[in-house]
Design a protein around this motif. Structure first.
Motif, PDB file in Angstrom:
ATOM      1  N   ALA A 227     -11.177  70.496 -27.323  1.00 45.02           N
ATOM      2  CA  ALA A 227     -11.787  69.468 -28.466  1.00 45.02           C
ATOM      3  C   ALA A 227     -12.128  69.032 -29.821  1.00 45.02           C
ATOM      4  N   ALA A 228     -12.402  70.303 -30.170  1.00 51.77           N
ATOM      5  CA  ALA A 228     -12.291  70.567 -32.086  1.00 51.77           C
ATOM      6  C   ALA A 228     -10.496  69.911 -32.468  1.00 51.77           C
ATOM      7  N   PHE A 229      -9.371  70.601 -31.972  1.00 50.88           N
ATOM      8  CA  PHE A 229      -8.350  70.260 -32.243  1.00 50.88           C
ATOM      9  C   PHE A 229      -7.781  68.641 -31.584  1.00 50.88           C
ATOM     10  N   GLY A 230      -8.524  68.364 -31.261  1.00 47.66           N
ATOM     11  CA  GLY A 230      -8.070  66.765 -30.605  1.00 47.66           C
ATOM     12  C   GLY A 230      -9.070  65.928 -32.119  1.00 47.66           C
ATOM     13  N   LEU A 231     -10.072  66.014 -32.415  1.00 49.79           N
ATOM     14  CA  LEU A 231     -10.848  65.231 -33.183  1.00 49.79           C
ATOM     15  C   LEU A 231      -9.407  65.315 -34.652  1.00 49.79           C
ATOM     16  N   TYR A 232      -8.958  66.589 -34.594  1.00 45.95           N
ATOM     17  CA  TYR A 232      -8.482  66.363 -35.467  1.00 45.95           C
ATOM     18  C   TYR A 232      -6.701  67.281 -36.223  1.00 45.95           C
ATOM     19  N   PRO A 233      -5.559  66.330 -35.436  1.00 45.58           N
ATOM     20  CA  PRO A 233      -4.760  66.419 -34.988  1.00 45.58           C
ATOM     21  C   PRO A 233      -3.504  67.241 -36.437  1.00 45.58           C
ATOM     22  N   LYS A 234      -4.195  66.795 -36.968  1.00 46.20           N
ATOM     23  CA  LYS A 234      -3.350  67.668 -38.263  1.00 46.20           C
ATOM     24  C   LYS A 234      -3.429  69.241 -38.350  1.00 46.20           C
ATOM     25  N   LEU A 235      -4.345  69.808 -37.364  1.00 45.50           N
ATOM     26  CA  LEU A 235      -4.377  71.337 -37.669  1.00 45.50           C
ATOM     27  C   LEU A 235      -4.002  71.584 -36.791  1.00 45.50           C
ATOM     28  N   LEU A 236      -3.317  72.996 -37.183  1.00 48.73           N
ATOM     29  CA  LEU A 236      -2.082  73.282 -36.171  1.00 48.73           C
ATOM     30  C   LEU A 236      -2.169  74.514 -35.625  1.00 48.73           C
ATOM     31  N   PRO A 237      -2.429  75.061 -34.330  1.00 46.38           N
ATOM     32  CA  PRO A 237      -3.024  76.066 -34.062  1.00 46.38           C
ATOM     33  C   PRO A 237      -2.084  76.988 -33.759  1.00 46.38           C
ATOM     34  N   ILE A 238      -2.298  77.978 -34.987  1.00 49.21           N
ATOM     35  CA  ILE A 238      -1.032  79.725 -34.312  1.00 49.21           C
ATOM     36  C   ILE A 238      -1.508  80.818 -34.378  1.00 49.21           C
ATOM     37  N   GLY A 239      -3.398  80.947 -33.612  1.00 51.56           N
ATOM     38  CA  GLY A 239      -3.103  81.809 -33.501  1.00 51.56           C
ATOM     39  C   GLY A 239      -3.517  82.191 -31.804  1.00 51.56           C
ATOM     40  N   PRO A 240      -4.130  83.454 -31.228  1.00 45.91           N
ATOM     41  CA  PRO A 240      -4.360  84.270 -32.540  1.00 45.91           C
ATOM     42  C   PRO A 240      -4.325  85.445 -33.201  1.00 45.91           C
ATOM     43  N   LEU A 241      -4.286  85.142 -34.870  1.00 48.25           N
ATOM     44  CA  LEU A 241      -3.326  86.515 -35.200  1.00 48.25           C
ATOM     45  C   LEU A 241      -3.595  87.613 -35.243  1.00 48.25           C
ATOM     46  N   LEU A 242      -2.805  88.789 -34.872  1.00 50.63           N
ATOM     47  CA  LEU A 242      -3.120  89.868 -35.223  1.00 50.63           C
ATOM     48  C   LEU A 242      -2.716  90.968 -34.842  1.00 50.63           C
ATOM     49  N   ALA A 243      -3.163  91.972 -35.137  1.00 47.20           N
ATOM     50  CA  ALA A 243      -1.738  92.940 -35.493  1.00 47.20           C
ATOM     51  C   ALA A 243      -1.240  93.159 -33.987  1.00 47.20           C
ATOM     52  N   SER A 244      -1.984  93.277 -32.457  1.00 46.28           N
ATOM     53  CA  SER A 244      -1.934  93.558 -31.325  1.00 46.28           C
ATOM     54  C   SER A 244      -0.541  92.649 -30.871  1.00 46.28           C
ATOM     55  N   ASN A 245      -1.099  91.889 -31.427  1.00 46.13           N
ATOM     56  CA  ASN A 245       0.097  90.791 -31.150  1.00 46.13           C
ATOM     57  C   ASN A 245       1.626  91.038 -31.658  1.00 46.13           C
ATOM     58  N   ARG A 246       1.632  91.975 -32.324  1.00 48.81           N
ATOM     59  CA  ARG A 246       3.098  92.322 -32.477  1.00 48.81           C
ATOM     60  C   ARG A 246       3.674  93.249 -33.110  1.00 48.81           C
ATOM     61  N   LEU A 247       2.357  94.735 -32.194  1.00 46.05           N
ATOM     62  CA  LEU A 247       2.546  95.287 -31.734  1.00 46.05           C
ATOM     63  C   LEU A 247       2.420  96.182 -33.225  1.00 46.05           C
ATOM     64  N   GLY A 248       1.705  96.174 -34.212  1.00 49.89           N
ATOM     65  CA  GLY A 248       1.966  96.436 -35.645  1.00 49.89           C
ATOM     66  C   GLY A 248       0.943  96.832 -35.867  1.00 49.89           C
ATOM     67  N   TYR A 249       0.469  97.426 -37.243  1.00 52.81           N
ATOM     68  CA  TYR A 249      -0.999  98.232 -38.218  1.00 52.81           C
ATOM     69  C   TYR A 249      -1.164  97.036 -38.774  1.00 52.81           C
ATOM     70  N   GLN A 250      -2.538  97.227 -38.417  1.00 55.23           N
ATOM     71  CA  GLN A 250      -4.100  95.913 -39.340  1.00 55.23           C
ATOM     72  C   GLN A 250      -3.775  96.820 -40.135  1.00 55.23           C
ATOM     73  N   ALA A 251      -3.604  95.517 -41.386  1.00 62.24           N
ATOM     74  CA  ALA A 251      -4.396  96.087 -43.515  1.00 62.24           C
ATOM     75  C   ALA A 251      -5.016  94.770 -43.808  1.00 62.24           C
ATOM     76  N   GLY A 252      -5.263  95.159 -44.075  1.00 61.49           N
ATOM     77  CA  GLY A 252      -6.409  94.601 -45.348  1.00 61.49           C
ATOM     78  C   GLY A 252      -8.003  94.893 -45.412  1.00 61.49           C
ATOM     79  N   HIS A 253      -8.060  96.115 -44.481  1.00 60.10           N
ATOM     80  CA  HIS A 253      -9.331  96.609 -44.865  1.00 60.10           C
ATOM     81  C   HIS A 253     -10.222  96.980 -46.326  1.00 60.10           C
TER      82      HIS A 253
END
Length: 480
Positions: A227-253
């Protein structure tokens, strides 16, 4: 795939919950051979680089630099209002100078600027300098939708022109979205008027960025917030962006992780452990901290509890007398945990969380039920989705003194873990968000299209925006 002509500058808001997902986006971009310059404030840069491990061997493709946030070294960065105002007042010129320095010294000039939505002013810098640009939101799209309707809230006299609430109202953005209390908007949850006004200014900047940016990508999925994306169609969902999705190390801590808790988890029974973590901002008073500690003891279940520096108002947390001896090896307490690895561990039964969007996505991605303990801002929106929309968690009720008692906590733990429905629904959502980030899924397509756009050498200002294809038949295809 490499593209030596593409050089992306990425800048997050200087807070833990922003740096981690923006860093994850940077690593996705680098993986496709695009050079990234990652810009933190000086204080954040020091924290991140202290804990940075380049285990993926990015080398020259990842450059981390810093610019001042305008505050003196001894000033308190946890004062969000003060930090935000200083960022507005000082960082724009510093960012422009940095870009000029890079472009004058390096053959590989900046070809695109990607700004955190909370740093919307950076999009103005990109426009001024003739650089293609994109905005990235690390928060939920529901939070963005509430921000973007600020003018209507002013017109309806729910808030004044500086964002300060004028009355207690329930706000409903659409028929398919849950109502939001005016006191729980992302900028109205602070006590000081000056802080509310500073955060509101930042929110106005996010809406201005939405209006002028060339791409606006979000760390969410259409399956989670249609519903939220329906209100603003310019918004592009690309997530969830998680290190586990690429089997990698989570950085930025900002804090060093304690991996020894994973060994402790290995020794626990499957789906037996309560994992408790309240993010980087939550603060508990002594009474509340003690009630939580005693509730975990009362549960008689194994628990892994993240007690980060600053969680309590006191200099150091004070546990009930004899607590550690009574709990023994059944409880494990660490100052910071490798959360994505913890949440994917088979021993974890549920996640007691502050409901920050990163933690929400990490719990959802691993099919876990939630015990919701929101602290401020968008965390209350996320709690509503967890409990009322997705129905995969329970919230707590405070007593007259504003305390969540040990009895209330223990009751909700028992209720959540004894009802298989919560986990079953969580597993369905896990399956949906897992599909969307895999090859062929909608978030995967949107992210791939976005990175392809970054790699293009031509000016994209006059190109149409990437299509959003909604796979759910209840939500028709929207193209811009």
């Amino acid at each position: 795939m490499t593209n030596s002509n593409s050089h992306v500058l990425i800048i997050p808001y200087p807070a833990q919950g922003h740096v981690i997902p923006v860093m994850e986006l940077a690593q996705r971009i680098i993986k496709q051979g695009v050079k990234v310059t990652f810009v933190n404030t000086e204080v954040t840069h020091k924290l991140v680089t202290t804990n940075w491990l380049d285990e993926n061997g990015y080398g020259d493709l990842m450059q981390m630099v810093s610019i001042p946030d305008g505050l003196e070294p001894w000033e308190d960065r946890s004062d969000v209002g003060k930090l935000t105002l200083s960022v507005f007042q000082t960082m724009s010129n510093k960012l422009e100078q940095l870009i000029e320095t890079i472009n004058n010294k390096v053959n590989n000039k900046i070809t695109c600027l990607v700004a955190d939505a909370c740093m919307g002013w950076a999009i103005q810098v990109a426009h001024k300098m003739g650089i293609r640009n994109a905005t990235f939101s690390p928060a939920s799209t529901t939070t963005l939708a509430a921000i973007f309707c600020f003018q209507k809230l002013i017109d309806d006299r729910i808030i004044n022109e500086n964002g300060v609430p004028l009355k207690e109202d329930m706000i409903k953005l659409s028929e398919n979205m849950p109502p939001i209390k005016s006191a729980n908007l992302s900028w109205t949850c602070f006590k000081e008027v000056e802080t509310i006004e500073a955060i509101f200014k930042m929110c106005v900047g996010a809406k201005e960025a939405y209006d002028i940016t060339e791409r606006f990508i979000c760390n969410s999925a259409i399956e989670l917030e249609p519903a939220a994306f329906g209100l603003y169609p310019k918004l592009l969902p690309i997530g969830p962006l998680l290190a586990s999705n690429r089997l990698g190390y989570q950085a930025g801590h900002f804090w060093q992780e304690d991996p020894s808790c994973l060994t402790w988890l290995d020794q626990q029974a499957e789906m037996s452990v309560i994992y408790i973590a309240f993010g980087s901002f939550t603060i508990l008073n002594h009474t509340q901290f003690e009630e939580l500690a005693l509730a975990l003891e009362l549960s008689n279940k194994p628990f892994l509890w993240v007690v980060r520096p600053g969680l309590t108002k006191e200099c150091a947390p004070s546990y009930p007398k004899g607590y550690m001896d009574r709990v023994g090896s059944r409880g494990r307490i660490v100052s910071w945990a490798p959360q994505q690895k913890v949440l994917s561990h088979p021993s974890v039964a549920c996640f007691m969380s502050h409901c920050g969007w990163n933690s929400t996505l990490e719990g959802v991605r691993n099919g876990l039920p939630f015990l919701c303990w929101p602290y401020f801002g968008d965390q209350f929106h996320n709690e509503t989705y967890i409990c009322d929309i997705w129905k995969i968690g329970l919230g707590f009720k405070k007593n007259e003194a504003g305390i969540i008692t040990r009895g209330e906590i223990n009751d909700k733990v028992e209720q959540l873990l004894s009802d298989k429905t919560f986990r079953d629904k969580a597993l369905v959502i896990k399956e949906n968000v897992t599909k969307t980030v895999r090859d062929g899924g909608q978030s995967y397509k949107n992210l791939s299209n976005f990175i392809s756009w970054l790699q293009e050498a031509v000016d994209a200002k006059d190109e149409p925006h990437v299509s959003i294809e909604h796979e759910d038949p209840k939500h028709p295809i929207v193209r811009v």
